[in-house]
Design an enzyme around this catalytic site. Structure first.
Site, mmCIF file in Angstrom:
data_model
loop_
_atom_site.group_PDB
_atom_site.id
_atom_site.type_symbol
_atom_site.label_atom_id
_atom_site.label_comp_id
_atom_site.label_asym_id
_atom_site.label_seq_id
_atom_site.Cartn_x
_atom_site.Cartn_y
_atom_site.Cartn_z
ATOM 1 N N GLY A 32 0.838 -1.193 0.000
ATOM 2 C CA GLY A 32 0.000 0.000 0.000
ATOM 3 C C GLY A 32 0.875 1.246 0.000
ATOM 4 N N ILE A 36 -0.952 6.229 4.517
ATOM 5 C CA ILE A 36 0.078 5.792 5.472
ATOM 6 C C ILE A 36 1.342 5.423 4.702
ATOM 7 C CG2 ILE A 36 0.712 4.049 7.190
ATOM 8 C CD1 ILE A 36 -2.176 3.820 7.973
ATOM 9 N N ASP A 56 1.461 -1.720 -4.787
ATOM 10 C CA ASP A 56 0.180 -0.994 -4.728
ATOM 11 C C ASP A 56 -0.518 -1.174 -6.072
ATOM 12 O OD1 ASP A 56 -1.018 1.645 -2.867
ATOM 13 O OD2 ASP A 56 -1.893 1.167 -4.822
ATOM 14 N N ASN A 66 -3.751 15.811 -1.342
ATOM 15 C CA ASN A 66 -3.697 16.630 -0.122
ATOM 16 C C ASN A 66 -2.870 15.968 0.972
ATOM 17 O OD1 ASN A 66 -5.428 14.582 0.568
ATOM 18 N ND2 ASN A 66 -6.883 15.905 1.654
ATOM 19 N N ARG A 130 -5.745 -6.849 4.106
ATOM 20 C CA ARG A 130 -5.041 -6.964 5.385
ATOM 21 C C ARG A 130 -5.025 -8.416 5.855
ATOM 22 N NH1 ARG A 130 -7.539 -1.641 7.044
ATOM 23 N NH2 ARG A 130 -5.728 -0.338 7.420
ATOM 24 N N CYS A 166 -2.469 -12.568 15.974
ATOM 25 C CA CYS A 166 -2.389 -12.197 14.558
ATOM 26 C C CYS A 166 -3.538 -11.225 14.271
ATOM 27 C CB CYS A 166 -2.450 -13.423 13.657
ATOM 28 S SG CYS A 166 -4.101 -14.061 13.334
ATOM 29 N N CYS A 181 -30.426 -6.529 -3.465
ATOM 30 C CA CYS A 181 -31.854 -6.822 -3.278
ATOM 31 C C CYS A 181 -32.430 -6.029 -2.093
ATOM 32 C CB CYS A 181 -32.087 -8.317 -3.123
ATOM 33 S SG CYS A 181 -31.119 -9.048 -1.830
ATOM 34 N N CYS A 443 -4.294 -18.244 12.834
ATOM 35 C CA CYS A 443 -2.912 -18.495 13.239
ATOM 36 C C CYS A 443 -2.752 -19.791 14.021
ATOM 37 C CB CYS A 443 -2.313 -17.306 13.976
ATOM 38 S SG CYS A 443 -3.075 -16.920 15.531
#
Ligand SMILES: Nc1ncnc2c1ncn2[C@@H]1O[C@H](COP(=O)(O)OP(=O)(O)OP(=O)(O)O)[C@@H](O)[C@H]1O
Ligand SMILES: [Zn+2]
Length: 634
Positions: A32, A36, A56, A66, A130, A166, A181, A443
């Protein structure tokens, strides 16, 4: 050279030689390159992390500029990963940066690839990616720094397999989107009508005419296909009405179509109203008369705290549709040749668009006997876009690197779960990292991979070689390919089929779950098996390599907690998710118990079909109905 030296010296001074060296030699992955990610990349580069890989899938949009400071106007429409690399490289030419304009879920990023990193940073904006990276890091046993922000709030969490929770050890709220629907036919809450007014009606009349995908789930699966078809037909009819825009009949034509004729058609679908209250169409003339008789003026729209009645909503509806029509007509008249046709977009701060959405949503709510809302409330709900704040991202990205230092130093003891919040007494609050949740279906799993010719090996091979021989399950197990069940002891239809016929191909992840029931033998945990397709020569008898034996641990059986005597016992961190919740999400055995109608396990919000290439049909479709509130829009 001078810069390099001068940069290294303070880093070494601040971090100590050992950590500084580790950082210099580290290979890190950042997933990503958005809000961030831009901040994080700058930090990583300036701290001197030796090699940074960026993934990404997106391109740069005007609205990113911005806060995503590695990008500028000239970069619009260019891939974020590539531009982020180019800009950040200038900050420190000694760092090696690799950029991939790709989805992190692409098969090229396999477990082996993850194993090449010392640490992974998530700078993502969605649960799905994620959770995927979390799984891959567990499979590859690489530490992960997970982070997220909304508005002024931020959170950073270090994750290490077997040592900490995790990402999936605790339940995560799933961002809201609504089945088509529900929006089109069976709204039951004000928000359903607001989404309809904003994402369907408004865009059909004044916008692009395409349903906005962010808040409507318009996947064309079997269940939705018919709804989508009807919706498209209705949209065509609306397009014809659109041609009347600017005339006196326009508001009436739209009203009659969506609040009368479409509702009548819905009412005629008998099956739909067996368990629900049938909606009541609204007649234009009747409501108009009520509005005239009551002497309602269009300035009622200014009373935004008042819950308008039907006649008042009618008045605002007609008035706002006329205002918007006039605007769009004017914009169209002024458009220069070759420019795209102008459209209007909903903006909660644009009073014309808000008035329209508020009135249309309320009229629809009235038809479906749903509570009406004030314009003020509708504004919050329709415009519930939590702003992304550059400062929050910057602080959070800083914390990510601080936590990474602890991980790199093998000092997880002092790593913390860090929360950033404006409303709390202190900006930061921290918690110790929790131990893995023993009931976590992600995990607590065992992991393995299998090199196999998926066109020749059959499901029977998978069952007998991997599930039974290598991993020690009995034939009483369940095999899932993603969310589709391909085998259980009562469903053997697929056993002779080649894996590829069951969509089990290179990079598929198969889950095997123990389904045996014995009082004295606890069940085994699940095995996640990654498929690596390899061509084996046809004259070779076995179209696969036998994997090394896998030690699959036993499933944790939760002990019923004693009731605290004085009620002051704190809930231990990490127990935020109940055993049942944990089961519901990722445990194939739990899913199957739901299929079998065992209500002991809560119904997970997944749609699941038995997978059979003969198209035997669905076993069960679980449709979530309860929506509790507000749309979350990235
Ligand atoms: N599966 C994925 N693979 C690779 N990158 C992803 C994936 N999912 C999301 N991303 C990236 O994660 C980044 C998240 O950044 P951010 O939260 O700032 O979102 P944004 O799309 O840049 O901004 P906004 O949504 O506010 O317009 C985005 O650049 C997005 O492209
Ligand atoms: Zn977990």
């Amino acid at each position: 050279m001078a810069t390099e030296m001068s940069r290294e010296v303070p880093i070494k001074k601040a971090l100590g030689g050992t950590l500084a060296n580790k950082i210099k030699n580290a290979r890190v992955l950042m997933v990503g390159a958005g809000g961030i990610g831009c901040e994080l990349l700058k930090n990583l580069v300036l701290t001197g992390f030796g090699e940074i890989h960026i993934v990404d899938l997106d391109t740069i949009d005007l609205s990113n500029l911005n806060r995503q400071f590695l990008f500028n106007m000239n970069h619009i429409k260019k891939p974020k990963a590539i531009v982020a690399k180019e800009t950040a490289q200038k900050f420190n030419p000694d760092v090696k940066i690799e950029a991939y304009h790709s989805n992190i879920k692409d098969s090229e990023f396999d477990v082996e690839w993850y194993k090449g990193f010392h640490i992974v940073f998530n700078a993502l904006d969605n649960l799905d990616a994620r959770r995927y990276v979390n799984k891959m890091c567990l499979a590859a046993n690489v530490p992960l720094i997970e982070s997220g922000t909304t508005g002024f709030n931020g959170q950073v969490q270090a994750i290490k397999k077997g040592e900490t929770e995790c990402y999936d050890c605790t339940a995560k709220p799933v961002p809201k989107s609504f089945p088509v629907c529900t929006i089109r036919s069976t709204p039951s809450q004000p928000i359903h009508c607001i989404v309809w007014a904003k994402s369907y009606l408004f865009t059909e009349i004044f916008g692009t005419g395409e349903m906005e995908s962010s808040d409507m789930d318009n996947k064309e699966d079997a269940e939705n296909a018919e709804e989508i078809e009807t919706l498209k037909r209705e949209a065509q009819e609306l397009k014809r009405i659109r041609e009347k825009m600017g005339t006196n009949e326009f508001a009436k034509a739209v009203f009659q179509k969506v609040f009368d004729e479409d509702v009548q058609r819905l009412c005629s679908m008998e099956d739909m109203w067996k368990t629900r209250k049938r909606p009541t169409p609204l007649k234009f003339e009747e409501v108009q008369k009520a509005a005239v008789d009551a002497g309602i003026k269009s300035d009622i729209a200014e009373k935004d705290q008042l819950t308008w009645d039907v006649a008042q909503n009618f008045t605002v509806f007609v008035d706002s549709i006329n205002r918007l029509s006039k605007r769009l007509q004017e914009e169209k008249a002024n458009v220069t040749e070759g420019s795209p046709q102008p459209i209007l977009e909903f903006d909660k701060d644009d009073v014309d668009t808000l008035d329209f959405v508020a009135a249309a949503a309320n009229l629809r709510s009235h038809i479906f006997r749903i509570d009406l809302k004030s314009k003020f409330d509708i504004k919050q709900m329709a415009g519930n876009i939590i702003p992304a704040i550059a400062t929050t991202n910057a602080i959070t990205a800083g914390v990510c690197v601080l936590q990474a230092f602890k991980v790199m130093n093998d000092d997880l003891q002092s790593a913390k779960m860090v929360f950033l919040s404006k409303s709390a007494d202190r900006i930061f609050s921290t918690e110790r990292l929790s131990k893995p949740n023993p009931t976590c279906a992600v995990c607590s799993n065992a992991w393995s991979s299998w090199e196999v010719d998926t066109t020749r090996a059959t499901l029977q091979d998978l069952l007998s070689v991997v599930a039974q021989k290598v991993a020690g399950y009995s034939e009483e197990c369940i095999i899932m390919n993603g969310s589709k069940m391909v085998y259980d002891v009562d469903y053997e239809d697929n056993l002779e089929k080649p894996l590829a016929d069951l969509d089990i191909v290179d990079n598929s992840t198969i889950s095997i779950a123990d389904d045996s029931s014995s009082d004295d033998q606890p069940q085994k945990a699940n095995l996640e098996l990654r498929i690596i397709h390899k061509d084996y020569p046809v004259d070779n008898d076995t179209p696969y390599a036998e994997p090394a034996p896998v030690e699959v641990p036993l499933k944790h059986v939760p002990v019923k907690a004693e009731k605290p005597v004085n009620g002051t016992t704190e809930e231990p961190h990490g127990a935020k998710r109940t055993h049942d919740e944990a089961l519901g999400e990722d445990d194939p055995a739990a899913k199957k118990r739901v299929v079998n109608g065992d209500k002991a396990v809560p119904v997970p919000a997944v749609k699941k079909t038995k997978q059979d290439t003969d198209k035997d049909g669905d076993v069960v479709v679980l449709d979530e109905e309860e929506d509790d509130g507000v749309i979350e829009i990235d």
